[in-house]
Design an enzyme around this catalytic site. Structure first.
Site, PDB file in Angstrom:
ATOM      1  N   CYS A  94      10.173  -1.757  12.395  1.00 36.90           N
ATOM      2  CA  CYS A  94       9.508  -1.870  11.099  1.00 36.90           C
ATOM      3  C   CYS A  94       9.898  -3.172  10.401  1.00 36.90           C
ATOM      4  CB  CYS A  94       9.857  -0.677  10.217  1.00 36.90           C
ATOM      5  SG  CYS A  94       9.010  -0.723   8.621  1.00 36.90           S
ATOM      6  N   ASP A 141       2.086   4.204   3.639  1.00 33.82           N
ATOM      7  CA  ASP A 141       3.192   3.264   3.777  1.00 33.82           C
ATOM      8  C   ASP A 141       4.110   3.312   2.561  1.00 33.82           C
ATOM      9  OD1 ASP A 141       4.370   1.446   5.612  1.00 33.82           O
ATOM     10  OD2 ASP A 141       3.790  -0.228   4.324  1.00 33.82           O
ATOM     11  N   TYR A 185       4.242 -10.521   3.945  1.00 38.82           N
ATOM     12  CA  TYR A 185       5.091 -10.313   5.119  1.00 38.82           C
ATOM     13  C   TYR A 185       5.354 -11.589   5.919  1.00 38.82           C
ATOM     14  CZ  TYR A 185       4.985  -5.408   4.077  1.00 38.82           C
ATOM     15  OH  TYR A 185       5.158  -4.203   3.439  1.00 38.82           O
ATOM     16  N   GLU A 195       5.601   3.489  15.487  1.00 41.44           N
ATOM     17  CA  GLU A 195       4.993   2.473  14.619  1.00 41.44           C
ATOM     18  C   GLU A 195       3.529   2.255  15.009  1.00 41.44           C
ATOM     19  OE1 GLU A 195       5.340   1.001  11.969  1.00 41.44           O
ATOM     20  OE2 GLU A 195       7.364   0.349  11.539  1.00 41.44           O
ATOM     21  N   TYR A 222       7.375  -6.162  11.239  1.00 38.09           N
ATOM     22  CA  TYR A 222       6.425  -6.578  10.206  1.00 38.09           C
ATOM     23  C   TYR A 222       6.538  -8.085   9.941  1.00 38.09           C
ATOM     24  CZ  TYR A 222       4.313  -2.207   8.547  1.00 38.09           C
ATOM     25  OH  TYR A 222       3.557  -1.062   8.434  1.00 38.09           O
TER      26      TYR A 222
END
Length: 221
Positions: A135, A44, A166, A209, A139
Site C-alpha cells: 500500500c 479507501d 501520490y 491490494e 501507491y
C-alpha cells in the site's frame, strides 16, 4: 538489493497485476468510470482508518525510539495527508465527510486491512511493515508511473489530483521512509529460514491490494 525490491522480484506476476490493474490504467488515461472512483474513495477512506490503527500498533510494538518515530510518521502521513486528500476529493465528487464516515466496509476492504492487523498482532514489526508495504510503497510507485504518462497530470484528466498527491514530494518521502524502515527491520530480524514466510505474506498483501482495485472497478459490496 533493498528488501522491498527483493520482495517484488519474488512475486513479479502478482506485483504487475496490482500496479498495472485496469483501475490504475483508467486513472492514468482518465477513462475510469466515475462511479467506480467514487466507490473507491469511500472504501479507501475506511481502509485508511484501519491502516492508521496498524501504524499505531507498530508504535506499541516498537522496541526503539527509531521504530517509534517511524510508526508516528506513518500515522501522521495517513491522518494528516491521505485522509484530508480523500475528504477534499470526495467533496468534489459529491460525497461529504459524513458519507465517508457512515459507509460500511466492503469485503475487499476488510480482507486486506485485517490481514495487516493480524500480521502485526501475531508477528513482529518486520511482518507488519511487510504487509503494509504494497500500500504505502506501492501507491508511491503507481503515482510516479501515472504522473509520467502524457495525460496523467493533464487538466482534462479527472483523476489528476489523486495522481499529483501520490506522485508528490510529501508522499514520496513517506514511501522512502517506509522502504528505509523495512530495510532496518530486515537487517535486524530477517533470516533465510524466515524468507519464504515473508514472501508469502507480501504476496497475500499484494493480491489483496489488486482485489481492492477490482472492488472499485466492479462496484462490489
Amino acid at each position: 538489493m533493498e528488501i522491498f525490491e527483493r520482495l517484488k522480484a519474488a512475486v513479479p506476476d502478482d506485483w504487475n497485476a496490482y500496479v498495472g490493474h485496469p483501475f490504475v490504467r483508467g486513472m492514468g488515461d482518465g477513462t475510469l468510470p466515475e462511479p467506480a472512483f467514487r466507490h473507491y474513495l469511500v472504501q479507501d477512506y475506511l481502509f485508511l482508518i484501519q491502516f492508521a490503527r496498524a501504524y499505531a500498533l507498530a508504535g506499541y510494538k516498537a522496541r526503539s525510539l527509531a521504530d517509534l518515530k517511524a510508526a508516528s510518521a506513518g500515522v501522521s502521513a495517513i491522518v494528516d495527508t491521505e485522509m484530508d486528500l480523500h475528504v477534499r476529493l470526495s467533496e468534489r465528487w459529491g460525497l461529504s465527510a459524513a458519507d465517508l464516515e457512515s459507509a460500511v466496509e466492503a469485503r475487499a476492504t476488510v480482507a486486506y486491512t485485517r490481514l495487516v492487523l493480524e500480521a502485526g498482532m501475531s508477528g513482529d514489526l518486520l511482518d507488519l511493515y511487510t504487509a503494509l508495504a504494497p500500500c504505502m510503497i506501492g501507491y508511491a510507485e503507481i503515482g510516479t508511473a501515472l504522473a509520467a504518462l502524457p495525460g496523467g497530470l493533464s487538466p482534462d484528466n479527472p483523476y489528476r489530483e489523486w495522481i499529483a498527491e501520490y506522485s508528490g514530494e510529501g508522499f514520496q518521502e513517506a514511501a522512502q521512509a517506509a522502504r528505509d524502515q523495512l530495510d532496518r527491520l530486515a537487517a535486524d530480524r530477517l533470516t533465510e529460514a524466515r524468507w519464504p514466510a515473508l514472501v508469502d505474506l507480501f504476496r497475500q498483501a499484494t493480491r489483496l491490494e489488486a482485489d481492492f482495485w477490482e472492488m472499485g472497478l466492479t462496484l462490489a459490496e
